[in-house]
Design a protein around this motif. Structure first.
Motif, PDB file in Angstrom:
ATOM      1  N   ALA A 241       0.831  -1.209   0.000  1.00  0.00           N
ATOM      2  CA  ALA A 241       0.000   0.000   0.000  1.00  0.00           C
ATOM      3  C   ALA A 241       0.864   1.257   0.000  1.00  0.00           C
ATOM      4  O   ALA A 241       0.532   2.256  -0.661  1.00  0.00           O
ATOM      5  N   LYS A 242       1.979   1.209   0.735  1.00  0.00           N
ATOM      6  CA  LYS A 242       2.898   2.357   0.778  1.00  0.00           C
ATOM      7  C   LYS A 242       3.490   2.599  -0.601  1.00  0.00           C
ATOM      8  O   LYS A 242       3.516   3.744  -1.094  1.00  0.00           O
ATOM      9  N   THR A 243       3.943   1.540  -1.276  1.00  0.00           N
ATOM     10  CA  THR A 243       4.498   1.664  -2.634  1.00  0.00           C
ATOM     11  C   THR A 243       3.421   2.141  -3.602  1.00  0.00           C
ATOM     12  O   THR A 243       3.681   2.986  -4.473  1.00  0.00           O
ATOM     13  N   LEU A 244       2.210   1.613  -3.441  1.00  0.00           N
ATOM     14  CA  LEU A 244       1.090   2.012  -4.304  1.00  0.00           C
ATOM     15  C   LEU A 244       0.825   3.506  -4.201  1.00  0.00           C
ATOM     16  O   LEU A 244       0.605   4.178  -5.218  1.00  0.00           O
ATOM     17  N   SER A 245       0.861   4.038  -2.996  1.00  0.00           N
ATOM     18  CA  SER A 245       0.562   5.463  -2.785  1.00  0.00           C
ATOM     19  C   SER A 245       1.565   6.381  -3.472  1.00  0.00           C
ATOM     20  O   SER A 245       1.287   7.562  -3.704  1.00  0.00           O
ATOM     21  N   GLU A 246       2.742   5.835  -3.828  1.00  0.00           N
ATOM     22  CA  GLU A 246       3.802   6.640  -4.432  1.00  0.00           C
ATOM     23  C   GLU A 246       3.841   6.538  -5.952  1.00  0.00           C
ATOM     24  O   GLU A 246       4.674   7.176  -6.603  1.00  0.00           O
ATOM     25  N   GLN A 247       2.938   5.753  -6.551  1.00  0.00           N
ATOM     26  CA  GLN A 247       2.918   5.591  -8.005  1.00  0.00           C
ATOM     27  C   GLN A 247       2.401   6.856  -8.692  1.00  0.00           C
ATOM     28  O   GLN A 247       1.568   7.593  -8.148  1.00  0.00           O
TER      29      GLN A 247
END
Length: 363
Positions: A241-247
């Motif tokens: 979710a953290k990586t997703l938020s940075e896309q």
């Protein structure tokens, strides 16, 4: 004033949607009821009711710490049950008590018979299905769940799909949106600017590993910003979710109020409601997102392993949880239809009004 006690293993009532909607209903329709929250503060500072401004709530924290995952939390649930049992001796006769989960309702059962208080067992997530227990312990818990269901004033469930027994205390309180919150959401949607893309997918709520965050991340990686934008909202609770938020093609909206979260449905074509089938209760999920999507005309993406999805009027896309490739191909070739808003005949507060208007045998 009449005391209405909510005993729930959450830090704040506004952090659990069913309880938030319950408190808002009481605030508007039961002005002579005073809300008390007996709770469990999972992380330091979380007990603040930030989403319930101008609402008088007396709060007593029985348990602190543990967070939201791991073996320690499982053990702390039994400590919670002990503390709730001890607290039950101080509940006045004739009080209305709303207990969230078996872990709250069961330890209150004995004193509810002695003191004749109305015990509402809100079984939003069936305890025996949430955690993996050894077979003998699971069997004992299931038997106690049946006993509790048939002994409380009312056993409140989102549907009957999780129950293989009968109880004359069942009351179905479906996970539908609040009409008042929906009206606020329409205003918020009209006032704000929203991303533009060929396809907008909404990912909201608890952004944990078992809720399809790995699937959402793969979707973001397969599409350009112009072809697909993901609206992300809620508590980030895993690395995916953290990586997703940075896309680049993801817009993270943060933690939202219920009305703000509902507004996101109006801006979206589909909401992602994936549940890892490895967890038993996930295969019998009763997502708030389905009722919200139905009322706002948003479609849903739900994995085929979820057996409890039965919304005939709700546009849906269904693929197995791990078959991301087929989902990607489908979305790349999708022909979007217009919004199909269904007029709900019964909102959450209407069901609550019915519940509190009926009289039941206390037994």
């Amino acid at each position: 004033m009449e005391n209405f006690i909510i005993i729930a293993p959450v830090s704040a009532l506004s952090r659990r949607l069913r309880l938030y909607k319950l408190v808002m209903f009481i605030k508007k329709n039961k002005p002579n009821w005073h809300v008390n929250h007996i709770g469990w503060e999972r992380n330091k500072g979380e007990a603040q009711e930030n989403m319930l401004p101008n609402t008088s709530i007396d709060k007593k924290i029985l348990l602190k710490g543990g967070g939201y995952g791991g073996a320690k939390v499982k053990l702390m649930y039994f400590l919670w049950m002990l503390k709730v049992f001890i607290y039950s001796f101080s509940i006045p006769k004739g009080t209305k008590v709303w207990a969230l989960g078996f872990e709250s309702a069961f330890p209150l059962l004995l004193m509810s018979k002695v003191k004749k208080y109305d015990l509402y067992f809100d079984d939003a997530d069936r305890f025996s299905m949430v955690f993996k227990f050894p077979k003998i312990i699971k069997s004992c818990i299931e038997k106690l769940e049946v006993l509790t269901s048939r002994s409380v004033y009312r056993h409140i469930v989102p549907s009957l799909s999780r129950y293989n027994f009968n109880s004359d205390r069942f009351f179905i309180l479906r996970n539908l949106p609040s009409e008042d919150e929906l009206n606020k959401a329409k205003e918020i949607f009209n006032e704000r600017q929203w991303p533009k893309a060929k396809l907008i997918i909404y990912v909201n709520g608890w952004l944990g590993r078992d809720r399809g965050m790995d699937i959402a991340l793969k979707l973001s990686e397969h599409f350009s910003k112009e072809d697909l934008t993901i609206l992300l909202a809620g508590r980030i609770d895993c690395d995916e979710a953290k990586t997703l938020s940075e896309q680049e093609n993801v817009v993270y909206l943060g933690n939202l109020s219920n009305a703000e979260a509902l507004a996101g449905y109006y801006a979206s074509d589909y909401v992602l409601t994936y549940f890892s089938p490895k967890v038993e209760i996930n295969r019998l999920a009763e997502s708030n997102k389905w009722g919200d999507a139905l009322a706002t005309g948003c479609g849903v993406i739900v994995n085929t392993e979820v057996e409890s999805f039965n919304y005939e009027n709700l546009e849906n896309i269904r693929f197995p949880y791990d078959n991301v490739e087929s989902l990607v191909i489908f979305l790349k070739n999708i022909n979007l239809k217009g919004k199909n808003t269904v007029k709900l005949e019964e909102f959450f507060e209407k069901s609550l009004d019915k519940l509190f208007s009926l009289n039941f045998y206390r037994g």
